[in-house]
Design an enzyme around this catalytic site. Sequence first.
Site, short mmCIF file in Angstrom:
data_model
loop_
_atom_site.label_atom_id
_atom_site.label_comp_id
_atom_site.label_asym_id
_atom_site.label_seq_id
_atom_site.Cartn_x
_atom_site.Cartn_y
_atom_site.Cartn_z
N ASP A 140 0.81 -1.19 0.01
CA ASP A 140 -0.13 -0.01 0.17
C ASP A 140 0.84 1.25 -0.13
O ASP A 140 2.11 1.14 -0.33
CB ASP A 140 -1.04 -0.02 1.03
N THR A 167 2.01 3.06 2.39
CA THR A 167 3.14 3.29 3.29
C THR A 167 4.28 2.75 2.96
O THR A 167 5.29 2.78 3.86
CB THR A 167 2.37 2.70 4.62
N ARG A 168 4.46 2.00 1.85
CA ARG A 168 5.63 1.24 1.58
C ARG A 168 6.18 1.82 0.18
O ARG A 168 5.61 1.93 -0.87
CB ARG A 168 5.39 -0.35 1.66
N HIS A 220 -4.18 -0.33 7.86
CA HIS A 220 -3.98 0.80 7.57
C HIS A 220 -5.47 1.29 6.72
O HIS A 220 -6.09 0.86 6.32
CB HIS A 220 -2.98 1.05 6.55
N HIS A 231 12.62 -5.27 10.01
CA HIS A 231 10.96 -4.92 10.83
C HIS A 231 11.18 -4.82 12.01
O HIS A 231 11.60 -6.07 12.84
CB HIS A 231 9.89 -5.83 10.17
N LYS A 272 4.56 -11.31 4.92
CA LYS A 272 3.85 -10.17 5.53
C LYS A 272 2.77 -9.75 4.44
O LYS A 272 1.93 -9.12 5.02
CB LYS A 272 4.75 -9.09 5.85
N HIS A 282 -0.62 -9.65 16.62
CA HIS A 282 0.04 -8.56 17.30
C HIS A 282 0.08 -8.36 18.60
O HIS A 282 0.07 -7.35 19.36
CB HIS A 282 -0.32 -7.22 16.50
N GLN A 317 4.09 5.30 12.46
CA GLN A 317 5.16 4.75 11.68
C GLN A 317 6.50 5.18 12.66
O GLN A 317 7.61 4.26 12.14
CB GLN A 317 5.32 5.17 10.31
N LYS A 376 9.27 2.71 14.20
CA LYS A 376 10.08 1.81 13.70
C LYS A 376 11.50 2.38 13.79
O LYS A 376 12.32 1.92 14.17
CB LYS A 376 9.88 1.53 12.33
#
Length: 420
Positions: free
Chosen positions: A70, A72-73, A106, A171, A181, A197, A292, A295
């Site tokens: 999506d 976000t990557r 998301h 990750h 994933k 999670h 985010q 991370k």
Amino acid sequence: MHIQLPYGKGRLEGEIDDQKLQGYLQCPLNNHVYESEAAIVEQSLKQPIGSKTLAELAYGKRHIVIIASDHTRPVPSKIILPAMLSEIEKVSPQAQISILIATGCHRSTTAKELRAKFGDELMQRLTIHIHDSESDQMADLGILPSGAPCLINQLAVEADLLLAEGFIEPHFFAGYSGGRKSVLPGIAAKNCVLHNHCAALIDSPFSRAGLLKGNPIHLDMKVAARKANLAFIVNVVLDEQQRIIASFAGDAVMAHERGCAYAAKRCGLPPIMSDLVITSNNGYPLDQNLYQSVKGLSTAAETCCKSGVIIMACQCADGIGGDAFFNMFAQCETVQKLYDKILSVPAAQTVSDQWQAQILARILIDHQVIMISDLDDEVIKKMHMIPAHTLNEAVQLADKCRGIKSITVIPEGVSVFIQK
């Protein structure tokens, strides 16, 4: 000493005392002799790892689904997908090919973001479905090792051939991104993601960047991908400018593990312990929201002395990234009490964003965090962090907090992991 950090689509610049600088922790992926990115992907397709070629797998298939990342990557789908489509179409030109956007939990990817990701030509050629973890039809594929229900998007499960594109980087709790994933959390039902999670799995000492062996979250994900019949992946490794420097195609487990081994040799770095660690969340698209930023913070925390200070540069042009995430901190009395409360939550009662709050709370218990962002100062304060607007201001605030004697700089906090 002048330093630069990725920030949004630009750079954040400032000065630090070079006499206090202990060192840079920077991924050596950036020291690379470049060749054609398309050629790198095409070559990996010619030599698949642990699998028949994509053309052999696609022969005679009528309904093919490709899971794509999506907004976000930073996966370069404009390069990867044409190579995959070429292999499919030369043997099954009549096949119906659908792209399933792996949003996980998301927000939905916008039309503008899809166009930026795929380009006009691919947008016209492809049928695109954006996964919705709450409203899409899900197939029940049984129970995962953690006890989580394995509920996966029906569109993927009913495909004659399920494929995935992606990229591999460290990750902060799944070990590495990419591979399995794409299925979990990518196209899984919300309650499946929440259970995977849960606090107990996040709390495992094996649920860390760079770790696959013994990692219970990774195990769930790997089993889910197998249950969903993820047959073939194309995963790339990127440099700091998001250019492809390596590609791994083939079996969803074997190709991914080969890619992780490649990344480990280049992204795993020894700690340089300091009072102050300065880092970023790699710039756009990884620094679109505060959520985010955890991370990059998790990397910095591994090389920051206890009670030390972390400066995080994360633009947050898209805001916080989750109301539940924000409210957990805004409404808590102390970070320690929030952390203890999260640890007591049973797996089946996991709520949205709990895992991100758990990891951030774990960091904040031992470290003061100064956040450079475009967010309102009050938002940052309610998250139990100190707001700043420039790198120089943040360094001055850090010195006031602790009297800094040593500094470590990690220009791209998401791209590396600390080996201890």
